[in-house]
Motif scaffolding. Structure first.
Motif, PDB file in Angstrom:
ATOM      1  N   GLU A 195      47.261  33.355  45.181  1.00 17.60           N
ATOM      2  CA  GLU A 195      46.721  32.196  44.460  1.00 17.60           C
ATOM      3  C   GLU A 195      45.784  31.346  45.320  1.00 17.60           C
ATOM      4  N   ASP A 196      45.798  31.558  46.632  1.00 19.71           N
ATOM      5  CA  ASP A 196      44.923  30.793  47.509  1.00 19.71           C
ATOM      6  C   ASP A 196      43.625  31.530  47.855  1.00 19.71           C
ATOM      7  N   THR A 197      43.480  32.740  47.400  1.00 20.39           N
ATOM      8  CA  THR A 197      42.293  33.522  47.738  1.00 20.39           C
ATOM      9  C   THR A 197      41.077  33.044  46.939  1.00 20.39           C
ATOM     10  N   LYS A 198      39.896  33.250  47.494  1.00 18.09           N
ATOM     11  CA  LYS A 198      38.650  32.740  46.904  1.00 18.09           C
ATOM     12  C   LYS A 198      38.351  33.348  45.532  1.00 18.09           C
ATOM     13  N   LEU A 199      38.723  34.598  45.334  1.00 17.35           N
ATOM     14  CA  LEU A 199      38.355  35.301  44.103  1.00 17.35           C
ATOM     15  C   LEU A 199      39.560  35.537  43.192  1.00 17.35           C
ATOM     16  N   PHE A 200      40.573  34.719  43.361  1.00 13.52           N
ATOM     17  CA  PHE A 200      41.828  34.882  42.618  1.00 13.52           C
ATOM     18  C   PHE A 200      41.602  34.985  41.112  1.00 13.52           C
ATOM     19  N   THR A 201      40.796  34.113  40.534  1.00 13.90           N
ATOM     20  CA  THR A 201      40.639  34.085  39.079  1.00 13.90           C
ATOM     21  C   THR A 201      39.919  35.318  38.542  1.00 13.90           C
ATOM     22  N   LEU A 202      39.165  35.994  39.403  1.00 13.66           N
ATOM     23  CA  LEU A 202      38.408  37.147  38.933  1.00 13.66           C
ATOM     24  C   LEU A 202      39.305  38.301  38.507  1.00 13.66           C
ATOM     25  N   TYR A 203      40.470  38.431  39.082  1.00  9.91           N
ATOM     26  CA  TYR A 203      41.382  39.490  38.654  1.00  9.91           C
ATOM     27  C   TYR A 203      41.708  39.339  37.173  1.00  9.91           C
ATOM     28  N   PHE A 204      41.946  38.118  36.746  1.00  8.53           N
ATOM     29  CA  PHE A 204      42.313  37.865  35.358  1.00  8.53           C
ATOM     30  C   PHE A 204      41.100  38.021  34.430  1.00  8.53           C
TER      31      PHE A 204
END
Length: 216
Positions: A10-19
């Motif tokens: 959840e702290d990674t820069k591209l976290f939302t891109l997985y979803f």
């Protein structure tokens, strides 16, 4: 940061891109399948036959999207060659997070290995079929159909041997010894889209778009 320190997903820069990637793939499968069903219609009366490499390109795209969607949700238990331990653990955390988000969506056909196999191993299956059909034994059918769409098996009597054959009334894709239920994949993708639509960011009726993400 050393190898022993794991990144929190959840702290990674591209976290939302997985979803967003999951949403994009599910939406693409749903949209492409609807186009396939519309263009490979079952006639009200009688049977229909189409020679259609274009529709088979569409089917290949659906299967490719389904295989890529599976890779988001299911990851190998073994660490891949050349991948760091941190990356491996992040990959497992990513897959677990996506499965948790979509846990109420039953997936079966989309996760079947034959979906990917029909794409990646076509040449091998063709070689195998070619040897088998050329050995002087009685073939399973006097004719083979390649890159064709038929409304019903009864278009041909006896039924043809399928090499990339789509049967509209069943909404199934046949490729030599394999068959894939496109309708089942469509329903699973639609259920994923509906599941993701429960979250505000994925409720856009126009479907997935683009994003600008702040990295600094």
């Amino acid at each position: 940061m050393n190898e022993a320190t794991d990144l929190k997903l959840e702290d990674t820069k591209l976290f939302t891109l997985y979803f967003h990637e999951l949403w994009w793939l599910a939406h693409a499968i749903k949209t492409k399948a609807e186009k396939l069903f519309d263009e490979a219609k079952v006639p009200d009366n009688g049977y229909a036959m189409q020679v259609s490499p274009e529709l088979h390109s569409l089917i290949a795209s659906i299967l490719s999207d389904a295989a890529n969607l599976k890779k988001l949700l299911i990851t190998a238990s073994a660490r891949l060659n050349g991948k760091s331990g941190r990356q491996y653990r992040l990959r497992k955390a990513r897959a677990a997070a996506l499965r948790a988000l979509t846990s109420n969506v039953p997936l079966k056909e989309m996760l079947n290995a034959k979906v990917r196999n029909t794409l990646e191993h076509f040449d091998e299956y063709l070689d195998e079929a070619n040897v088998s059909l050329s050995q002087g034994k009685l073939p399973p059918s006097p004719m083979a159909a390649y890159n064709m769409v038929i409304s019903h098996w009864e278009v041909f009597d006896p039924p043809v041997y399928p090499i990339r054959l789509y049967v509209s009334v069943e909404r199934k894709f046949y490729n030599m010894k394999w068959s894939v239920d496109i309708d089942a994949i469509y329903k699973e993708a639609s259920a994923l889209v509906d599941c993701l639509a429960l979250y505000l960011k994925f409720a856009n009726g126009e479907g997935p778009g683009g994003l600008m993400l702040r990295l600094g």
